[in-house]
Design a protein around this motif. Structure first.
Motif, short mmCIF file in Angstrom:
data_model
loop_
_atom_site.label_atom_id
_atom_site.label_comp_id
_atom_site.label_asym_id
_atom_site.label_seq_id
_atom_site.Cartn_x
_atom_site.Cartn_y
_atom_site.Cartn_z
N SER A 198 -51.00 -12.97 16.02
CA SER A 198 -49.73 -12.75 15.53
C SER A 198 -48.45 -12.85 16.41
O SER A 198 -47.47 -13.41 15.89
N ARG A 199 -48.61 -12.50 17.67
CA ARG A 199 -47.71 -12.61 18.67
C ARG A 199 -47.18 -13.99 18.62
O ARG A 199 -45.59 -14.35 18.70
N ALA A 200 -48.09 -15.02 18.79
CA ALA A 200 -47.40 -16.18 18.60
C ALA A 200 -46.87 -16.94 17.57
O ALA A 200 -45.98 -17.70 17.59
N MET A 201 -46.63 -16.06 16.51
CA MET A 201 -45.93 -16.48 15.29
C MET A 201 -44.88 -15.55 15.17
O MET A 201 -44.02 -15.70 14.10
N LEU A 202 -44.37 -14.92 16.08
CA LEU A 202 -43.21 -13.83 16.00
C LEU A 202 -41.95 -14.79 15.57
O LEU A 202 -41.59 -15.59 16.42
N PRO A 203 -41.25 -14.34 14.78
CA PRO A 203 -39.85 -15.23 14.49
C PRO A 203 -38.75 -14.41 15.18
O PRO A 203 -39.17 -13.64 15.99
N SER A 204 -37.51 -14.99 15.33
CA SER A 204 -36.37 -14.34 15.94
C SER A 204 -35.49 -13.72 14.97
O SER A 204 -34.92 -14.20 13.94
N TRP A 205 -35.06 -12.52 15.48
CA TRP A 205 -33.94 -11.91 14.70
C TRP A 205 -32.55 -11.72 15.46
O TRP A 205 -31.71 -10.77 15.08
N GLY A 206 -32.75 -12.51 16.40
CA GLY A 206 -31.28 -12.55 17.13
C GLY A 206 -31.54 -11.79 18.46
O GLY A 206 -32.57 -11.11 18.60
N GLU A 260 -49.33 -4.48 14.16
CA GLU A 260 -49.83 -3.10 13.91
C GLU A 260 -51.08 -2.65 13.42
O GLU A 260 -51.54 -1.90 13.87
N GLU A 261 -51.64 -3.45 12.41
CA GLU A 261 -52.86 -3.46 12.23
C GLU A 261 -54.11 -3.69 13.05
O GLU A 261 -54.90 -2.88 13.20
N ALA A 262 -53.70 -4.60 13.98
CA ALA A 262 -54.55 -5.12 15.09
C ALA A 262 -54.57 -3.81 16.08
O ALA A 262 -55.64 -3.58 16.53
N ALA A 263 -53.40 -3.31 16.30
CA ALA A 263 -53.49 -2.07 17.36
C ALA A 263 -54.12 -0.80 16.69
O ALA A 263 -55.00 -0.35 17.24
N ASN A 264 -53.88 -0.60 15.28
CA ASN A 264 -54.40 0.27 14.79
C ASN A 264 -56.09 0.47 14.70
O ASN A 264 -56.72 1.30 15.11
N ASP A 265 -56.49 -0.87 14.29
CA ASP A 265 -57.86 -0.99 14.17
C ASP A 265 -58.39 -0.67 15.62
O ASP A 265 -59.72 -0.24 15.75
N LEU A 266 -58.02 -1.35 16.61
CA LEU A 266 -58.75 -1.23 17.95
C LEU A 266 -58.73 0.25 18.38
O LEU A 266 -59.83 0.88 18.74
N VAL A 267 -57.45 1.14 18.01
CA VAL A 267 -57.68 2.28 18.52
C VAL A 267 -58.40 3.33 17.85
O VAL A 267 -59.41 4.10 18.20
N SER A 268 -58.60 3.03 16.39
CA SER A 268 -59.25 3.61 15.49
C SER A 268 -60.74 3.29 15.62
O SER A 268 -61.53 4.34 15.92
N TRP A 269 -61.18 2.09 15.87
CA TRP A 269 -62.73 1.82 15.93
C TRP A 269 -63.04 2.21 17.45
O TRP A 269 -64.17 2.64 17.22
N ALA A 270 -62.26 2.04 18.40
CA ALA A 270 -62.62 2.35 19.61
C ALA A 270 -62.96 3.88 19.57
O ALA A 270 -63.78 4.41 20.29
N VAL A 306 -37.54 -5.92 9.78
CA VAL A 306 -38.43 -6.14 11.00
C VAL A 306 -39.66 -5.60 10.79
O VAL A 306 -40.74 -6.12 10.76
N GLN A 307 -39.62 -4.22 10.53
CA GLN A 307 -41.01 -3.44 10.27
C GLN A 307 -41.70 -4.20 8.95
O GLN A 307 -43.00 -3.90 9.00
N ALA A 308 -41.21 -4.88 8.38
CA ALA A 308 -41.83 -5.22 6.98
C ALA A 308 -42.46 -6.70 7.16
O ALA A 308 -42.93 -7.29 6.13
N HIS A 309 -42.33 -7.22 8.29
CA HIS A 309 -42.37 -8.69 8.32
C HIS A 309 -43.87 -8.51 8.46
O HIS A 309 -44.66 -8.02 9.29
N PRO A 310 -44.58 -9.73 7.89
CA PRO A 310 -45.97 -9.81 8.02
C PRO A 310 -46.63 -9.84 9.44
O PRO A 310 -47.68 -9.39 9.73
N VAL A 311 -45.87 -10.44 10.06
CA VAL A 311 -46.31 -10.49 11.73
C VAL A 311 -46.14 -9.35 12.32
O VAL A 311 -47.27 -9.02 13.08
N ILE A 312 -45.37 -8.65 12.29
CA ILE A 312 -45.13 -7.23 12.57
C ILE A 312 -46.40 -6.43 12.06
O ILE A 312 -47.01 -5.65 12.80
#
Length: 326
Positions: free
Chosen positions: A265-273, A204-214, A194-200
């Protein structure tokens, strides 16, 4: 590839502006601010732990109490130590901390930073999951490695290009290990797939960039006063050859774009059960809380705007500090 934002800049002859205007990131953020009902009690206990563990005395005690960051004061304490470290000191801190994380019970050290890491991590591993624990250690290692590069760049007067800076900043920000703390605080331990999935990773990168750049926008005034070039604003001014306000606006546009990247990215989330999907929802809420929380905390803390935080939050006008002597 560097994230792109639609923003028009003009070549500026601006040399020494007296002030600049912050972007309205608080209004741009679409996520609700959630306050933990245990905030104040836990924060006070965490701050007392830091004061005793780091042997802080005035004025440092008041400084860290004004951070209003609770357990995260430990990260800020390390961050402030790094400002004064040489490259070898940074690697020494890294070696000590990682050794503590790998064996918090048996590893012994006289270093204050190591003792605090030992105190924190020996309690962390009592309830953290094995995957979450390993992610925390790995991302803390990435943090120390990146900070060593930052210290080296500062010593050599080197300003990285935008793409290189963005990659480095995702680690020097310390956001990656804080993502592991989301799992820890929520009592979840996401599978590695799950953590290695490109969508996740994208979220994470979008959140990281917002926190870092802000953070770069809000901390720029303090950092430029001490001549620290490890800041998105300094990078933009240097390589885009633009003035301060244009660089602030450009960075604000990049920040605003992170919200769109996060939602795409959220719109492309797959399901893991069902069970894992519920944990993913909790994790994503944690990422959102980091994004919106940093925006509000930056004005409530005295780290960047002193006691003028509430006023700056309302007017968004920041008076430029004079540069410290070399």
């Amino acid at each position: 590839m560097s994230p792109a934002a639609t923003h028009t800049t003009t070549r500026s002859s601006e040399l020494s502006p007296a002030s600049f205007v912050l972007p309205d990131l608080v209004s741009d953020c679409p996520y609700p601010l959630r306050i933990n009902p245990h905030l104040h009690d836990v924060a006070r206990a965490s701050e007392q732990w830091l004061i005793e563990g780091a042997r802080l005395v005035e004025p440092h005690t008041t400084k860290f109490m004004a951070l209003k960051a609770g357990t995260l004061c430990w990260f800020f304490d390390i961050d402030d130590w790094m400002e004064e470290f040489e490259v070898d000191d940074t690697w020494g801190m890294r070696d000590c901390s990682i050794a503590v994380f790998r064996d918090p019970i048996n590893f012994q050290t006289d270093k204050l930073g190591g003792k605090m890491a030992k105190s924190f991590f020996s309690r962390f591993i009592q309830t953290s999951g094995p995957k979450c624990t390993e992610r925390f250690i790995h991302t803390m290692d990435l943090y120390f490695i990146a900070v060593a590069k930052q210290v080296e760049d500062r010593a050599n007067g080197h300003i990285p290009d935008l793409e290189s800076y963005i990659a480095l900043r995702r680690d020097t920000s310390g956001v990656r290990p804080c993502c592991a703390l989301i799992e820890y605080a929520a009592g979840i331990d996401l599978p590695d797939e799950v953590q290695a999935h490109p969508v996740i990773i994208g979220m994470e990168e979008a959140a990281n960039d917002l926190v870092s750049w802000a953070n770069d926008i809000y901390s720029y005034n303090v950092e430029q006063s001490r001549r620290d070039p490890h800041n998105l604003i300094s990078v933009l001014m240097h390589y885009q050859v633009i003035g301060l306000q244009d660089a602030i606006d450009y960075a604000g546009a990049l920040c605003k774009d992170t919200f769109q990247r996060f939602e795409e990215s959220r719109a492309m989330l797959p399901s893991w059960g069902e069970e894992i999907d519920q944990q993913v929802v909790i994790y994503i809420e944690g990422l959102q809380s980091w994004m919106v929380g940093l925006l509000h905390w930056s004005f409530e803390s005295e780290r960047y705007f002193g006691k003028e935080g509430p006023q700056v939050k309302q007017t968004r006008i920041v008076k430029l500090l004079p540069k410290r002597p070399n």
